[in-house]
Design a protein around this motif. Structure first.
Motif, mmCIF file in Angstrom:
data_model
loop_
_atom_site.group_PDB
_atom_site.id
_atom_site.type_symbol
_atom_site.label_atom_id
_atom_site.label_comp_id
_atom_site.label_asym_id
_atom_site.label_seq_id
_atom_site.Cartn_x
_atom_site.Cartn_y
_atom_site.Cartn_z
ATOM 1 N N ASN A 198 102.387 70.943 17.540
ATOM 2 C CA ASN A 198 101.770 72.168 17.042
ATOM 3 C C ASN A 198 100.348 72.209 17.595
ATOM 4 N N ASP A 199 100.094 73.126 18.529
ATOM 5 C CA ASP A 199 98.772 73.146 19.154
ATOM 6 C C ASP A 199 98.544 74.485 19.852
ATOM 7 N N VAL A 200 97.285 74.749 20.136
ATOM 8 C CA VAL A 200 96.902 75.908 20.940
ATOM 9 C C VAL A 200 97.295 75.614 22.387
ATOM 10 N N SER A 201 97.924 76.559 23.047
ATOM 11 C CA SER A 201 98.449 76.328 24.399
ATOM 12 C C SER A 201 97.390 75.785 25.349
ATOM 13 N N GLU A 202 96.244 76.451 25.391
ATOM 14 C CA GLU A 202 95.192 76.059 26.332
ATOM 15 C C GLU A 202 94.636 74.675 26.007
ATOM 16 N N TRP A 203 94.548 74.349 24.727
ATOM 17 C CA TRP A 203 94.012 73.045 24.338
ATOM 18 C C TRP A 203 94.954 71.926 24.746
ATOM 19 N N SER A 204 96.238 72.129 24.513
ATOM 20 C CA SER A 204 97.216 71.109 24.876
ATOM 21 C C SER A 204 97.225 70.871 26.384
ATOM 22 N N ALA A 205 97.186 71.954 27.161
ATOM 23 C CA ALA A 205 97.181 71.823 28.622
ATOM 24 C C ALA A 205 95.944 71.063 29.089
ATOM 25 N N TYR A 206 94.799 71.371 28.504
ATOM 26 C CA TYR A 206 93.550 70.692 28.872
ATOM 27 C C TYR A 206 93.640 69.197 28.577
ATOM 28 N N LEU A 207 94.144 68.847 27.403
ATOM 29 C CA LEU A 207 94.216 67.441 27.005
ATOM 30 C C LEU A 207 95.234 66.670 27.842
ATOM 31 N N ARG A 208 96.359 67.292 28.164
ATOM 32 C CA ARG A 208 97.349 66.616 29.010
ATOM 33 C C ARG A 208 96.764 66.320 30.382
ATOM 34 N N ILE B 80 90.307 61.845 19.752
ATOM 35 C CA ILE B 80 90.308 60.479 20.277
ATOM 36 C C ILE B 80 91.740 60.014 20.532
ATOM 37 N N LEU B 81 92.014 59.661 21.772
ATOM 38 C CA LEU B 81 93.333 59.169 22.160
ATOM 39 C C LEU B 81 93.536 57.755 21.629
ATOM 40 N N PRO C 153 83.241 79.220 27.556
ATOM 41 C CA PRO C 153 84.193 78.141 27.255
ATOM 42 C C PRO C 153 83.546 76.787 26.969
ATOM 43 N N GLN C 154 82.210 76.712 27.069
ATOM 44 C CA GLN C 154 81.554 75.414 26.892
ATOM 45 C C GLN C 154 81.848 74.801 25.525
ATOM 46 N N ILE C 155 81.864 75.643 24.482
ATOM 47 C CA ILE C 155 82.078 75.133 23.127
ATOM 48 C C ILE C 155 83.456 74.499 22.993
ATOM 49 N N GLU C 156 84.436 75.074 23.667
ATOM 50 C CA GLU C 156 85.792 74.531 23.620
ATOM 51 C C GLU C 156 85.853 73.170 24.310
ATOM 52 N N THR C 157 85.212 73.066 25.465
ATOM 53 C CA THR C 157 85.201 71.802 26.201
ATOM 54 C C THR C 157 84.512 70.708 25.398
ATOM 55 N N VAL C 158 83.399 71.047 24.769
ATOM 56 C CA VAL C 158 82.683 70.065 23.950
ATOM 57 C C VAL C 158 83.571 69.588 22.804
ATOM 58 N N TYR C 159 84.239 70.521 22.145
ATOM 59 C CA TYR C 159 85.118 70.139 21.032
ATOM 60 C C TYR C 159 86.225 69.200 21.499
ATOM 61 N N LEU C 160 86.930 69.577 22.540
ATOM 62 C CA LEU C 160 88.065 68.782 22.998
ATOM 63 C C LEU C 160 87.635 67.431 23.561
ATOM 64 N N ASP C 161 86.458 67.376 24.178
ATOM 65 C CA ASP C 161 85.991 66.127 24.790
ATOM 66 C C ASP C 161 85.390 65.150 23.785
ATOM 67 N N THR C 162 84.848 65.661 22.695
ATOM 68 C CA THR C 162 84.109 64.781 21.785
ATOM 69 C C THR C 162 84.811 64.500 20.462
ATOM 70 N N GLN C 163 85.760 65.333 20.069
ATOM 71 C CA GLN C 163 86.342 65.191 18.735
ATOM 72 C C GLN C 163 87.715 64.521 18.719
#
Length: 216
Positions: A103-113, A80-81, A68-78
């Motif tokens: 419109n979003d991937v379920s896991e990504w939206s939950a992580y960002l919230r 911008i709030l 899951p590291q690649i997903e965390t890097v994407y969501l944390d670095t790309q």
């Protein structure tokens, strides 16, 4: 009477509207140079409809070994709030109920919230959770059902006119968040270019409702 303020995510809460093509595609191609843009878009669409999990998404774009590291890097670095969102949303939560319609991937939206502490959101309707995307009529109906409200009691904010047009046809009040001006025949109830303008826009919409009631 307006009771609900509903935010889109990409292009409203987060500053980049087309996150798939502007952020996700170049990020993935930076790690997998052989994958095509078309393939990434097709796999993302399936993930955002809840047809595959986020793990399966990274596997299908050739980066499963880095999950899951690649997903965390994407969501944390790309992603911008918008600097103005949180303070304005918290202020508005004292007067209105707040929601996310995205419109979003379920896991990504939950992580960002969770990452951005969006605990002030009362309802969130995510395409990956309910298997349909804006501007499908059913995603708006799902929000109304979960919120227990009527369209006329809601203001919906989005950066895409096609999403706003469907909402307006159902009776939602609409605010067009203009990140990059685009030609359209759609006429929203209000337009804003920053969250600093949101309170006034909603007040104007409420005033229009009052005047319409008095007139009739």
């Amino acid at each position: 009477m307006i009771k609900w303020i509903i935010f889109d995510a990409m292009g409203v809460i987060f500053i980049v509207g087309d996150d798939t093509n502007d952020l996700l595609v170049p990020f993935i191609q930076g790690h997998n140079k052989r994958i095509l843009k078309k393939t990434i878009n097709e796999v993302y669409l399936r993930a955002s409809l809840g047809q595959i999990t986020s793990r399966q998404f990274w596997q299908e774009v050739g980066l499963g070994a880095q999950y899951p590291q690649i997903e965390t890097v994407y969501l944390d670095t790309q992603l911008i709030l918008d600097d103005g969102f949180t303070s304005v949303a918290r202020m508005m939560s004292k007067q209105y109920s707040l929601a996310l319609l995205s419109n979003d991937v379920s896991e990504w939206s939950a992580y960002l919230r969770n990452r951005f502490a969006m605990d002030f959101l009362d309802v969130f309707v995510i395409s990956g959770d309910i298997h349909c995307r804006k501007p499908d009529l059913n995603i708006y109906k799902r929000f109304l059902k979960e919120a227990g409200t009527q369209a006329g009691e809601c203001v919906f904010i989005d950066d895409r006119c096609k999403n706003l047009a469907v909402a307006k046809s159902m009776g939602f009040k609409t605010i067009y968040f203009v990140r990059q001006p685009k030609k359209s025949d759609f006429v929203p109830d209000a337009s804003i270019t920053s969250f600093n303008e949101l309170e006034n826009a909603i007040e104007n919409i409420c005033q229009q409702i009052i005047e319409r009631v008095i007139f009739y």
